[in-house]
Structure formats: structure tokens, C-alpha cells
Write a protein that holds these residues in place. Structure first.
Motif, PDB file in Angstrom:
ATOM      1  N   VAL A 263       3.124   6.873   9.292  1.00 44.22           N
ATOM      2  CA  VAL A 263       1.681   6.563   9.294  1.00 44.22           C
ATOM      3  C   VAL A 263       1.152   6.199   7.909  1.00 44.22           C
ATOM      4  O   VAL A 263       0.582   5.117   7.724  1.00 44.22           O
ATOM      5  N   PRO A 264       1.300   7.060   6.881  1.00 41.71           N
ATOM      6  CA  PRO A 264       0.766   6.669   5.568  1.00 41.71           C
ATOM      7  C   PRO A 264       1.421   5.417   4.997  1.00 41.71           C
ATOM      8  O   PRO A 264       0.760   4.617   4.316  1.00 41.71           O
ATOM      9  N   GLN A 265       2.705   5.217   5.295  1.00 45.05           N
ATOM     10  CA  GLN A 265       3.381   4.028   4.776  1.00 45.05           C
ATOM     11  C   GLN A 265       2.824   2.749   5.403  1.00 45.05           C
ATOM     12  O   GLN A 265       2.642   1.735   4.715  1.00 45.05           O
ATOM     13  N   LEU A 266       2.537   2.784   6.701  1.00 42.93           N
ATOM     14  CA  LEU A 266       1.956   1.617   7.369  1.00 42.93           C
ATOM     15  C   LEU A 266       0.512   1.394   6.926  1.00 42.93           C
ATOM     16  O   LEU A 266       0.088   0.246   6.727  1.00 42.93           O
ATOM     17  N   VAL A 267      -0.237   2.486   6.771  1.00 44.39           N
ATOM     18  CA  VAL A 267      -1.641   2.364   6.347  1.00 44.39           C
ATOM     19  C   VAL A 267      -1.727   1.709   4.969  1.00 44.39           C
ATOM     20  O   VAL A 267      -2.599   0.862   4.720  1.00 44.39           O
ATOM     21  N   GLU A 268      -0.834   2.078   4.065  1.00 39.60           N
ATOM     22  CA  GLU A 268      -0.854   1.519   2.701  1.00 39.60           C
ATOM     23  C   GLU A 268      -0.498   0.029   2.689  1.00 39.60           C
ATOM     24  O   GLU A 268      -0.832  -0.683   1.737  1.00 39.60           O
ATOM     25  N   LEU A 269       0.174  -0.453   3.741  1.00 37.19           N
ATOM     26  CA  LEU A 269       0.526  -1.865   3.813  1.00 37.19           C
ATOM     27  C   LEU A 269      -0.669  -2.755   4.143  1.00 37.19           C
ATOM     28  O   LEU A 269      -0.674  -3.953   3.826  1.00 37.19           O
ATOM     29  N   ILE A 270      -1.673  -2.191   4.794  1.00 35.96           N
ATOM     30  CA  ILE A 270      -2.753  -2.981   5.399  1.00 35.96           C
ATOM     31  C   ILE A 270      -3.420  -3.984   4.452  1.00 35.96           C
ATOM     32  O   ILE A 270      -3.575  -5.158   4.810  1.00 35.96           O
ATOM     33  N   PRO A 271      -3.809  -3.596   3.238  1.00 33.57           N
ATOM     34  CA  PRO A 271      -4.558  -4.538   2.395  1.00 33.57           C
ATOM     35  C   PRO A 271      -3.823  -5.839   2.071  1.00 33.57           C
ATOM     36  O   PRO A 271      -4.457  -6.869   1.840  1.00 33.57           O
ATOM     37  N   GLY A 272      -2.488  -5.829   2.056  1.00 29.92           N
ATOM     38  CA  GLY A 272      -1.758  -7.026   1.627  1.00 29.92           C
ATOM     39  C   GLY A 272      -1.177  -7.866   2.746  1.00 29.92           C
ATOM     40  O   GLY A 272      -0.366  -8.759   2.493  1.00 29.92           O
ATOM     41  N   LEU A 273      -1.568  -7.608   3.998  1.00 31.14           N
ATOM     42  CA  LEU A 273      -0.939  -8.291   5.134  1.00 31.14           C
ATOM     43  C   LEU A 273      -1.760  -9.483   5.618  1.00 31.14           C
ATOM     44  O   LEU A 273      -2.985  -9.506   5.503  1.00 31.14           O
ATOM     45  N   ASN A 274      -1.059 -10.480   6.188  1.00 34.23           N
ATOM     46  CA  ASN A 274      -1.758 -11.592   6.839  1.00 34.23           C
ATOM     47  C   ASN A 274      -2.187 -11.158   8.242  1.00 34.23           C
ATOM     48  O   ASN A 274      -1.852 -10.065   8.698  1.00 34.23           O
TER      49      ASN A 274
END
Length: 394
Positions: A263-274
Motif C-alpha cells: 500500500v505505501p509503495q503504491l501510494v508513493e508512486l501516484i504523483p509521477g504516473l501517467n
């Protein structure tokens, strides 16, 4: 043959300006422009009296067959056809030769043969067909076993992922020992191998009850998390997220995924995704939020609320719907703690945007419910002040 050619391979002079396809019966107008006969006749039938390319008025509506160009087109395609036919026959012959030799050769020779086969099936549809028609899938799959070397396994997977596998082949590849080998290779291989493993496993488990096959191992989940965090390789991110979405669609797997710290690893990805990857990540997080463990992990991650709130009315309506669902789950799960955090992150203003927009009525209703939930701990005056809203908006 035309379908197999790249558009840029065909000389522009052979292309009809109307259909942008090669001409068979070229005719020339009085303006000197040449078109496929059927296309220009259709143009005239629509009431046009102009040249489609120059838009000049036609002073003569006659069409002169361009025999010279027709012969050039026929000659060029004939030569291309013969060259493609010869190449196809050469490819078929080479594929058959490789398949015949695979069981006879060992070590580095086998690796090189598989590498050549992988390269040829990636490029030629003829090669794929030849492999299938000559029993190549079963032969290549049989090379995956307890004593398969890493180098052979990488090449075998690279070949299989480019083929259309039948049900029997997929059933064979879903054997626990073979899946375990694929997962090991996924965790240890090059980025190309990681992507191939991910796509092959996705092909195998699509539409199946894979949980009973022990496909969704912790090792696979950890390997996929590493892949989706590698921003240098966007193809790997997409492939990994697609497989994680498929895996998480099976409820028994979700707690395992939460337990490996997903969960935290996926949440941290959010700002840089298309947008494509955002929808995949939000879909996975929404699936995880359906479990108590998932909701707790989302609540405990300090970036969840601010990162998800920012997505409302930003990327797409589907992203907004998924983001709302996630926020509703965690605010309902821990209203006193999460509602105030959401308000401080600007949720109320975002929800009002959704309510006033032209999007799905279901989204508007969910936004209104979430807005009401967030306001429960405040007096009206304090809530308006906290949200930086005016009494007019109230």
C-alpha cells in the motif's frame, strides 16, 4: 502483403491522396493529379467538381488511365512479393531447423538457438505460425523444468510470450514447478526478461482460478512491486500494474499483498504516473481497501489522503470515481482521524467541484455523502472556515 508492409515502405507516388492506400487503377485528372479510380468517382458522386488535392475547379471532367504508373506499381509490388515470399520461406525453414535441433543440442548452443528463435518470432508472423504448426510450443515448454538454467529459461519465456498458446499449453505451463521457475526468473532477470515473465504469467492466469495454482506467491508480489517502482522502464510499470490488478481481483490474495507493504509503495508512486498507470494503481488500491487490513494500511500511510485528494477532477472521470471510493472507505473506517485530514488536504472544495460538474450522478451522490461525513465533527461556521468556503457556496 500490403498489410505486412510498413506504410513508409511504399513510395508516395503509389499512394492515392484520398484513401492514403496504394492504387490499383490510377487515373489522372486535368489538373495533373492522380487518384485511385474508385476513390475519385466517389468524390464526384458527392457533388464535388474540384480536384481534391489542389481544390481547383475542373475545366474537364475526364479521367485518363495512368498506365505507366499502374505498371510501375505492379512491378514494384511483384518484386516485393517475391522478396517477402523468399524471406518467409527462409524463416519457415530456419524455424523448423531450430525446432529439430533443440533436443539435440545442450548448453550455450541451446541458448543461442532459443535466442535466434525468440528474435525471429518477435518479428515474423510466419515464424509464429511455423512454431505452432510443428508442435513447437510443447517442445519449448518442456525445456522449463527443475534443472533449467537461468539463460535457457529467459529465452524460453521470451519465445512463449510471443506465441498464441492453446489451453493445453497454458495448463502445462501453470504447473507449480514451472510457475515457480518463472517467478525466480522474474526476480533475477534483465528488465526485458522481467517484462516477458510478467506478460507470460498474465497470459496464463487470465480468466483462471489461479489461486489454487499457488501463482500469487509472496515472491511474485515482491518482484512485481520492484518492477512497477522502476520508473526508467515505463513498459515494465504498465505490465507489472496490469498483472497486479489481475492478481488482486482475487480476494484471497489481497491480504498477502498488503502484508508485503504494497500500500505505501503504491501510494508513493501516484504523483509521477501517467493517466493509464494512475487508473491501474487506483484500481488496485480500491481492491485492497475492500479488506480491513487494506483500509488500515491506507489510513496509516501519511501520503494516502493528500495524494488521492489531488486526483479528484484532475486525471479522468474513472480516476475520480476510484479516488472517491478509496477516500470513502478510509474516512468511513476511521472518520474522526481521516475526515479532518481530508478536509485539511482540500477535499471539500474538490467534492464541491464534482457535485457541480457534469459527471456521473453516482459520483455526485458519493461526493455529497463524503462531504457530509467530513463535516460531522465541525460546526457549520468552523467547517466553512476550514474549507475556505464562503457562505454563498454553503
Amino acid at each position: 502483403m500490403i498489410e505486412e508492409l510498413e506504410p513508409m515502405d511504399v513510395p508516395m507516388v503509389f499512394i492515392c491522396p484520398i484513401s492514403l492506400e496504394p492504387m490499383h487503377d490510377p487515373v489522372t485528372l486535368c489538373t495533373g493529379q492522380t487518384y485511385e479510380r474508385s476513390n475519385i468517382l466517389k468524390w464526384f458522386s458527392l457533388g464535388h467538381c474540384t480536384c481534391p488535392t489542389t481544390m481547383q475547379e475542373l475545366w474537364d471532367d475526364s479521367m485518363t488511365p495512368n498506365k505507366t504508373l499502374q505498371q510501375l506499381i505492379h512491378s514494384w509490388f511483384s518484386q516485393k512479393y517475391l522478396a517477402m515470399k523468399k524471406r518467409s520461406e527462409d524463416v519457415q525453414g530456419r524455424v523448423k531447423e531450430i525446432l529439430e535441433n533443440l533436443n539435440k543440442i545442450k548448453g550455450q548452443a541451446r541458448v543461442q538457438a532459443l535466442k535466434e528463435l525468440r528474435q525471429v518470432v518477435q518479428v515474423h508472423g510466419t515464424a509464429k505460425k511455423t512454431v505452432v504448426e510443428n508442435g513447437g510450443i510443447g517442445l519449448i515448454s518442456s525445456l522449463l523444468g527443475p534443472f533449467t538454467t537461468h539463460a535457457v529459461g529467459c529465452e524460453v519465456i521470451g519465445v512463449l510470450v510471443n506465441l498464441n498458446l492453446d489451453l493445453n499449453s497454458m495448463s502445462d505451463l501453470l504447473q507449480p514447478a514451472k510457475i515457480s521457475l518463472m517467478v525466480d526468473i522474474l526476480n533475477e532477470g534483465s528488465i526485458e526478461t522481467k517484462i516477458n515473465c510478467t506478460r507470460l504469467i498474465g497470459m496464463l492466469i487470465e480468466g483462471t482460478d489461479f489461486a489454487s495454482q499457488n501463482v500469487a506467491s509472496l515472491s511474485l508480489l515482491v518482484g512485481l512491486l520492484r518492477l512497477v517502482k522502476d520508473k526508467k522502464h515505463p513498459n515494465g510499470v504498465v505490465a507489472g500494474l496490469n498483472l497486479l490488478k489481475t492478481i488482486c481481483s482475487h480476494e484471497p490474495v489481497r491480504n498477502s499483498f498488503v502484508n508485503v507493504g504494497a500500500v505505501p509503495q503504491l501510494v508513493e508512486l501516484i504523483p509521477g504516473l501517467n493517466n493509464e498507470c494512475l487508473e491501474l494503481v487506483l484500481h488496485i488500491l480500491e481492491l485492497l481497501s475492500s479488506t480491513p487490513e487494506g483500509r488500515l494500511a491506507l489510513k496509516d500511510c501519511p501520503s494516502t489522503i493528500p495524494n488521492v485528494v489531488k486526483l479528484l477532477m484532475k486525471a479522468s472521470e474513472n480516476c475520480t470515481q476510484l479516488a472517491l471510493s478509496i477516500l470513502w472507505s478510509i474516512c468511513k473506517f476511521a472518520p474522526e482521524e481521516c475526515a479532518s485530514l481530508a478536509v485539511d488536504a482540500g477535499l471539500a472544495a474538490k467534492l464541491l467541484l464534482v457535485i457541480q460538474s457534469g459527471c456521473n450522478p453516482v459520483l455526485k451522490q458519493r461526493s455529497a455523502e463524503l462531504l457530509k461525513l467530513c463535516s460531522l465533527n465541525y460546526t457549520t461556521t468552523i467547517f466553512i472556515s476550514k474549507c475556505k468556503l464562503t457562505r454563498t457556496i454553503q
